[in-house]
Design a protein around this motif. Structure first.
Motif, PDB file in Angstrom:
ATOM      1  N   GLU A 106       5.967  51.089  21.401  1.00 36.70           N
ATOM      2  CA  GLU A 106       5.200  51.478  20.221  1.00 36.70           C
ATOM      3  C   GLU A 106       5.536  50.637  18.991  1.00 36.70           C
ATOM      4  OE1 GLU A 106       8.737  54.448  20.457  1.00 36.70           O
ATOM      5  OE2 GLU A 106       7.472  53.255  21.817  1.00 36.70           O
ATOM      6  N   TYR A 107       6.712  49.977  19.022  1.00 35.79           N
ATOM      7  CA  TYR A 107       7.101  49.152  17.878  1.00 35.79           C
ATOM      8  C   TYR A 107       6.703  47.684  18.026  1.00 35.79           C
ATOM      9  CZ  TYR A 107       9.932  53.228  16.710  1.00 35.79           C
ATOM     10  OH  TYR A 107      10.346  54.501  16.411  1.00 35.79           O
ATOM     11  N   ALA A 108       6.261  47.280  19.202  1.00 31.82           N
ATOM     12  CA  ALA A 108       5.919  45.872  19.421  1.00 31.82           C
ATOM     13  C   ALA A 108       4.830  45.369  18.474  1.00 31.82           C
ATOM     14  CB  ALA A 108       5.515  45.644  20.878  1.00 31.82           C
ATOM     15  N   PRO A 109       3.727  46.123  18.247  1.00 38.83           N
ATOM     16  CA  PRO A 109       2.705  45.623  17.317  1.00 38.83           C
ATOM     17  C   PRO A 109       3.229  45.427  15.898  1.00 38.83           C
ATOM     18  CG  PRO A 109       1.802  47.352  18.700  1.00 38.83           C
ATOM     19  CD  PRO A 109       3.271  47.359  18.927  1.00 38.83           C
ATOM     20  N   ILE A 110       4.126  46.299  15.452  1.00 39.00           N
ATOM     21  CA  ILE A 110       4.690  46.173  14.103  1.00 39.00           C
ATOM     22  C   ILE A 110       5.476  44.878  13.984  1.00 39.00           C
ATOM     23  CG2 ILE A 110       6.269  47.207  12.425  1.00 39.00           C
ATOM     24  CD1 ILE A 110       5.651  49.928  13.777  1.00 39.00           C
ATOM     25  N   LEU A 111       6.332  44.617  14.961  1.00 35.99           N
ATOM     26  CA  LEU A 111       7.138  43.401  14.918  1.00 35.99           C
ATOM     27  C   LEU A 111       6.274  42.153  15.062  1.00 35.99           C
ATOM     28  CD1 LEU A 111      10.297  44.361  17.019  1.00 35.99           C
ATOM     29  CD2 LEU A 111       9.945  44.505  14.549  1.00 35.99           C
TER      30      LEU A 111
ATOM     31  N   ASP B 228       9.702  45.870  33.566  1.00 34.52           N
ATOM     32  CA  ASP B 228       9.553  45.881  32.100  1.00 34.52           C
ATOM     33  C   ASP B 228       8.386  46.727  31.600  1.00 34.52           C
ATOM     34  OD1 ASP B 228      11.785  44.349  31.860  1.00 34.52           O
ATOM     35  OD2 ASP B 228      10.818  42.663  30.867  1.00 34.52           O
ATOM     36  N   GLY B 229       8.024  47.767  32.338  1.00 34.35           N
ATOM     37  CA  GLY B 229       6.947  48.635  31.884  1.00 34.35           C
ATOM     38  C   GLY B 229       7.194  49.288  30.539  1.00 34.35           C
ATOM     39  N   PRO B 230       8.411  49.792  30.244  1.00 33.47           N
ATOM     40  CA  PRO B 230       8.637  50.499  28.988  1.00 33.47           C
ATOM     41  C   PRO B 230       8.419  49.659  27.736  1.00 33.47           C
ATOM     42  CG  PRO B 230      10.360  51.054  30.561  1.00 33.47           C
ATOM     43  CD  PRO B 230       9.576  49.919  31.158  1.00 33.47           C
ATOM     44  N   ASN B 231       8.517  48.326  27.857  1.00 32.26           N
ATOM     45  CA  ASN B 231       8.286  47.496  26.671  1.00 32.26           C
ATOM     46  C   ASN B 231       6.993  46.671  26.770  1.00 32.26           C
ATOM     47  OD1 ASN B 231      10.666  46.048  28.369  1.00 32.26           O
ATOM     48  ND2 ASN B 231       9.261  44.490  27.627  1.00 32.26           N
ATOM     49  N   SER B 232       6.198  46.899  27.817  1.00 35.11           N
ATOM     50  CA  SER B 232       4.916  46.180  27.950  1.00 35.11           C
ATOM     51  C   SER B 232       3.799  46.948  27.265  1.00 35.11           C
ATOM     52  CB  SER B 232       4.570  45.990  29.430  1.00 35.11           C
ATOM     53  OG  SER B 232       5.507  45.155  30.072  1.00 35.11           O
ATOM     54  N   LEU B 233       2.812  46.222  26.752  1.00 36.39           N
ATOM     55  CA  LEU B 233       1.649  46.845  26.129  1.00 36.39           C
ATOM     56  C   LEU B 233       0.535  47.014  27.150  1.00 36.39           C
ATOM     57  CD1 LEU B 233       1.404  45.042  22.658  1.00 36.39           C
ATOM     58  CD2 LEU B 233       2.601  47.152  23.266  1.00 36.39           C
ATOM     59  N   LYS B 234      -0.265  48.026  26.947  1.00 37.32           N
ATOM     60  CA  LYS B 234      -1.403  48.277  27.828  1.00 37.32           C
ATOM     61  C   LYS B 234      -2.526  47.303  27.478  1.00 37.32           C
ATOM     62  CE  LYS B 234      -3.999  52.111  29.827  1.00 37.32           C
ATOM     63  NZ  LYS B 234      -4.249  53.578  29.780  1.00 37.32           N
ATOM     64  N   THR B 235      -3.181  46.777  28.509  1.00 36.28           N
ATOM     65  CA  THR B 235      -4.255  45.814  28.257  1.00 36.28           C
ATOM     66  C   THR B 235      -5.396  46.456  27.463  1.00 36.28           C
ATOM     67  OG1 THR B 235      -5.024  46.325  30.497  1.00 36.28           O
ATOM     68  CG2 THR B 235      -3.805  44.282  30.205  1.00 36.28           C
ATOM     69  N   ASP B 236      -5.721  47.705  27.752  1.00 37.15           N
ATOM     70  CA  ASP B 236      -6.717  48.420  26.947  1.00 37.15           C
ATOM     71  C   ASP B 236      -6.162  48.593  25.539  1.00 37.15           C
ATOM     72  OD1 ASP B 236      -8.273  48.622  29.160  1.00 37.15           O
ATOM     73  OD2 ASP B 236      -7.922  50.753  29.516  1.00 37.15           O
ATOM     74  N   GLY B 237      -6.951  48.268  24.555  1.00 36.99           N
ATOM     75  CA  GLY B 237      -6.505  48.416  23.178  1.00 36.99           C
ATOM     76  C   GLY B 237      -5.796  47.199  22.619  1.00 36.99           C
ATOM     77  N   LEU B 238      -5.706  46.120  23.410  1.00 35.64           N
ATOM     78  CA  LEU B 238      -5.035  44.907  22.938  1.00 35.64           C
ATOM     79  C   LEU B 238      -5.871  44.150  21.918  1.00 35.64           C
ATOM     80  CD1 LEU B 238      -2.395  43.351  23.488  1.00 35.64           C
ATOM     81  CD2 LEU B 238      -3.643  42.026  25.211  1.00 35.64           C
ATOM     82  N   ALA B 239      -7.192  44.268  22.028  1.00 32.80           N
ATOM     83  CA  ALA B 239      -8.091  43.496  21.160  1.00 32.80           C
ATOM     84  C   ALA B 239      -7.843  43.731  19.668  1.00 32.80           C
ATOM     85  CB  ALA B 239      -9.546  43.785  21.516  1.00 32.80           C
TER      86      ALA B 239
END
Length: 271
Positions: free
Chosen positions: A216-221, A247-258
């Motif tokens: 959840e913090y990846a987009p902020i960083l 590495d699932g816990p730190n991966s982002l979901k492809t849906d919503g990446l745009a």
């Protein structure tokens, strides 16, 4: 010193568009890889973002002996070569052993030096001698200014095609922190600097026999890094991160990446 690196007519560096390096942590199977690569190619084409596909064929540094490592070099490179040929996109993967380097260089557009191996001189020099673009993942144990020694090793072999990727530094047990001053400091080497948004929120070994993460913090960083001047962003993605094999816990979901990529592009343009 030149800050530009040409990767199959994709130019990375200061004054250039933000580059995205993205894909799954590890090759789970060919169908999954093509699904993710196709989606990312379409998405980045729509947004006008230069794109390099990444996936590891062997995760040799997993926490547990029981962890999934991938299909290995032979099958993994075959899959990546198919992605490169059929989708017409550059591909990146990491090497862990000197004996892998020649075969990897025949397929990959970018060879990655893993963070935990970035000080392994013989491996670094062997990769440098291929003449390929090299993405050096800065070790979690290094200060930003220490990266210049790695760059010097690569250049001593006559290769100036170097990209540096920041992925956080150790901050106590099972935790990482990012010092955004490091982006500017590492750019002083003359190399483009990429920010690894998903490994920077990893909790190494935090789940006991696997690494945890705080995706959840990846987009902020990522947004902070682009505002600080990063030339590219590295993001591990998966259609179903909670069931990813690595590495699932730190991966982002492809849906919503745009929306995230659109925001990063606008920040880059302003910065």
């Amino acid at each position: 010193m030149n800050n530009l690196v040409n990767i199959d007519n994709l130019i990375m560096g200061r004054g250039q568009p933000l580059t995205l390096i993205a894909g799954p942590c590890v090759i789970e199977d060919a169908a999954r890889v093509f699904e993710i690569a196709s989606l990312l190619k379409s998405l980045t084409a729509d947004l006008g973002i230069p794109f390099i596909f990444k996936a590891s064929y062997d995760k040799a540094n997993r926490t547990s002996i029981d962890s999934f490592r991938g299909p290995g070099p032979d099958e993994g490179l075959r899959i990546l070569e198919s992605v490169k040929r059929e989708l017409c996109i550059p591909v990146l993967s990491d090497v862990h052993r000197i004996r892998e380097v020649a075969a990897a260089a025949d397929v990959l557009d970018v060879i990655q030096i893993p963070a935990l191996l970035c000080r392994q001189t013989d491996l670094v020099l062997e990769v440098a001698r291929t003449g390929k673009v090299i993405n050096v993942k800065k070790g979690q144990f290094l200060a930003p200014w220490d990266v210049s020694n790695i760059v010097d090793k690569i250049r001593s072999a006559g290769n100036d095609r170097v990209v540096i990727t920041e992925r956080g530094v150790m901050f106590g047990y099972n935790n990482l922190v990012v010092d955004f001053r490091g982006i500017r400091i590492m750019q002083e080497t003359g190399c483009p600097v990429v920010f690894d948004a998903t490994h920077s929120v990893q909790l190494p070994g935090g789940a006991g026999k696997a690494s945890g993460g705080q995706r959840e913090y990846a987009p902020i960083l990522a947004k902070a890094a682009v505002a600080a001047g990063a030339d590219g962003v590295f993001i591990e993605v998966h259609p179903d991160p909670d069931h990813a094999l690595c590495d699932g816990p730190n991966s982002l979901k492809t849906d919503g990446l745009a929306p995230l990529l659109s925001s990063l592009k606008r920040i880059r343009e302003v910065a």
